[in-house]
Design an enzyme around this catalytic site. Structure first.
Site, short mmCIF file in Angstrom:
data_model
loop_
_atom_site.label_atom_id
_atom_site.label_comp_id
_atom_site.label_asym_id
_atom_site.label_seq_id
_atom_site.Cartn_x
_atom_site.Cartn_y
_atom_site.Cartn_z
N SER A 23 0.84 -1.20 0.00
CA SER A 23 0.00 0.00 0.00
C SER A 23 0.87 1.25 0.00
CB SER A 23 -0.93 0.00 1.22
OG SER A 23 -0.20 -0.24 2.41
N HIS A 156 -40.47 22.80 -10.13
CA HIS A 156 -40.52 22.03 -11.39
C HIS A 156 -39.79 22.75 -12.53
CE1 HIS A 156 -43.83 19.67 -9.50
NE2 HIS A 156 -44.17 20.86 -9.03
N SER A 277 -14.18 26.90 -27.21
CA SER A 277 -14.37 25.68 -28.01
C SER A 277 -13.27 25.62 -29.06
CB SER A 277 -15.74 25.75 -28.68
OG SER A 277 -15.73 25.03 -29.90
N LYS A 283 -17.72 30.60 -28.67
CA LYS A 283 -18.20 29.95 -27.45
C LYS A 283 -17.49 30.40 -26.18
CE LYS A 283 -20.31 26.28 -27.31
NZ LYS A 283 -21.62 26.00 -26.78
N GLU A 290 -19.57 22.62 -14.93
CA GLU A 290 -19.94 21.26 -15.37
C GLU A 290 -19.06 20.21 -14.68
OE1 GLU A 290 -20.75 21.08 -19.81
OE2 GLU A 290 -20.32 23.19 -19.52
N1 ARG Z 1 -1.01 -1.57 4.94
C1 ARG Z 1 -2.00 -2.07 5.84
C2 ARG Z 1 -3.33 -1.36 5.61
O1 ARG Z 1 -3.31 -0.35 5.03
C3 ARG Z 1 -1.58 -1.87 7.25
C4 ARG Z 1 -2.10 -2.85 8.21
C5 ARG Z 1 -1.55 -4.17 7.94
N2 ARG Z 1 -1.82 -5.11 8.97
C6 ARG Z 1 -1.70 -6.41 8.74
N3 ARG Z 1 -1.92 -7.18 9.73
N4 ARG Z 1 -1.43 -6.87 7.56
O2 ARG Z 1 -4.36 -1.83 6.00
#
Ligand code: ARG
Length: 481
Positions: A23, A156, A277, A283, A290
């Protein structure tokens, strides 16, 4: 490079797994909260005798150096570290050796991530509140100048009754006020600190959690470790709060788009907030509004995605929960840019009072006033007053005129005829009065400005009442800032 948890494994993990499992590419956003949490955790470990003072000092010093490196883009993020928690912990151990290896005592990544993410949501919750306040202040500033600017109020998307432009803007403000209050409530609900919950069941070390919670800006330690590491309600709260903000922004944007069309011509965006545009040289498009309208989609999507991820997870932590972050980061970024650009484009918005007034002369906006007059001055039951007014509107249509432009004397005659018919069938004919049915009174009734000013009930559109509403909102803004 060996993983921090490599002890029980005989071989390295596959490169594919590293990429899929990590992550770090997105949770590095949490670096500041991670360092903050680790500093406070280390102080707590010292306070219960699990670290020597020298160890604490070198941990704090090491973390301060890491902070510097990240701030100045000098920190090397390596995907093999998996996530921000392990990236910082292993960098610390490399820097300071053994003391760094004691930092993870009496905590787990499960409470660490719950803490970091909660701190992050709380920080941005506050920042979003101040952006919303600035938007409200900007709208109130414009509204103050337009408590007498007549425009057609619609239901409406059809002309309904005359209101003022200021009144319409105040209606937006009240919705945005609720958005702030919703964020305040979410903040309040996230006042319990998960740190010290460890993996799922607490620790045998006697963590001191209450002071720790306070040092991190929470009011108290969370009640149950298992819930603390399993829940992402605080993330769902901010996602929902933002979805509502984006819903309101989208509705505001839609009205601005409509109002800036030739058909309405109520407002025009400054050149700085308009686009052209590639083919049609003439335009001037409201792309900004938007996009603001369109961005609600991703905010709802992020909310729905996390609701779905969390839906059937057994307690406690599951890796599915790593999916919680990107949507939240995206929603927060979306809300930031949207609020900033909406506020700035409103500051530069041109308002065309003449076109608003012109539009008020279409669609028989004063019809309800005529019915109210028949009730108040002639004592006709409202349902019958409605019917008789409908006949007058039909007459105006046959004349291709707006009701407000019908000669009051002609109107008086029509009304007299209709009321006489009514008296003939009615059992309450005694109470119906005709003495106030004069051309002069009808002139007043047909006047657009009068129509707006008469609606002075609490919450109504009369200028004095709108000024009062603005005052209430300003007082409230002052109180929360
Ligand atoms: N990178 C993990 C998350 O974002 C952190 C927690 C991980 N814990 C574990 N027991 N794998 O959730």
């Amino acid at each position: 490079m060996a993983k921090l948890w490599a002890g029980r494994f005989g071989n390295d993990t596959s490169v594919l797994l590293d990429e899929f499992n990590a992550s770090l590419p997105f949770d590095k956003n949490l670096w500041e909260e991670d360092i903050q949490g680790s500093c406070e955790h280390a102080k707590m470990l010292y306070s219960i005798g699990l670290l020597e003072i020298q160890e604490l000092d070198s941990i704090l010093k090491g973390l301060a150096e890491i902070r510097e490196e990240i701030e100045h883009n000098k920190f090397l993020f390596n995907i093999k570290d998996e996530d921000i928690h392990m990236a910082i912990e292993s960098a610390l151990s490399q820097k300071i050796g053994n003391a760094g290896k004691r930092l993870h005592t009496a905590r787990s990544r499960n409470d660490q991530v719950a803490l970091d993410f909660k701190l992050y949501c709380r920080k941005h919750n506050i920042a979003l509140q101040s952006l919303l306040s600035e938007l409200i202040a900007t709208l109130l500033h414009i509204a103050k100048e337009h408590t007498h600017t007549l425009m057609p109020g619609m239901t409406h998307l059809q002309h309904a009754q005359p209101i003022s432009f200021g009144y319409h803007l105040v209606a937006w403000c009240v919705a945005l006020k609720r958005d702030i209050e919703r964020l305040q409530a979410s903040y309040h609900r996230s006042n319990d600190c998960p740190l010290g919950s460890a993996a799922l069941a607490g620790t045998p070390y006697g963590n001191e959690r209450e002071n720790l919670a306070k040092s991190l800006g929470f009011t108290h330690a969370s009640l149950n470790a298992m819930d603390s590491v399993s829940q992402r309600d605080f993330a769902l709260d901010i996602l929902y709060d933002i979805a509502m903000v984006m819903l309101h922004i989208s509705r505001i944007a839609e009205e601005l788009i409509m109002w800036s069309s030739y058909e309405f011509g109520f407002v025009s965006f400054s050149d700085g907030f308009s686009t052209g545009s590639s083919i049609m040289p003439q335009k001037k498009n409201p792309d900004v509004a938007e996009l603001l309208r369109g961005k609600s989609g991703r905010a709802y999507g992020n909310l729905m995605a996390l609701l779905t991820t969390m839906k059937a997870l057994p307690l406690a932590y599951n890796k599915d929960m790593q999916e919680d972050k990107e949507g939240v980061f995206d929603s927060i970024q979306t809300a930031y840019i949207s609020l900033k650009i909406l506020t700035q484009s409103l500051k530069e918005l041109q308002i065309n009072k003449e076109n608003m007034l012109k539009m008020c002369q279409k669609g028989h906006l004063v019809a309800t006033d005529l019915a109210d007059f028949l009730v108040q001055e002639c004592n006709i039951p409202f349902r019958q007053a409605h019917h008789i007014t409908g006949i007058c509107v039909r007459y105006a249509e046959t004349q291709s005129k707006d009701l407000s432009k019908i000669n009051p004397n002609d109107l008086e005659l029509i009304l007299q005829q209709e009321i006489i018919k009514l008296k003939q069938d009615s059992t309450q004919e005694q109470s119906i009065r005709l003495d106030n049915l004069t051309g002069e009174n009808l002139t007043q009734v047909l006047d657009l400005e009068n129509s707006m000013q008469k609606r002075n009930s609490l919450g109504g559109c009369a200028s004095a009442e709108v000024k009062r509403q603005i005052h209430v909102l300003e007082q409230w803004l002052h109180k929360i800032s």
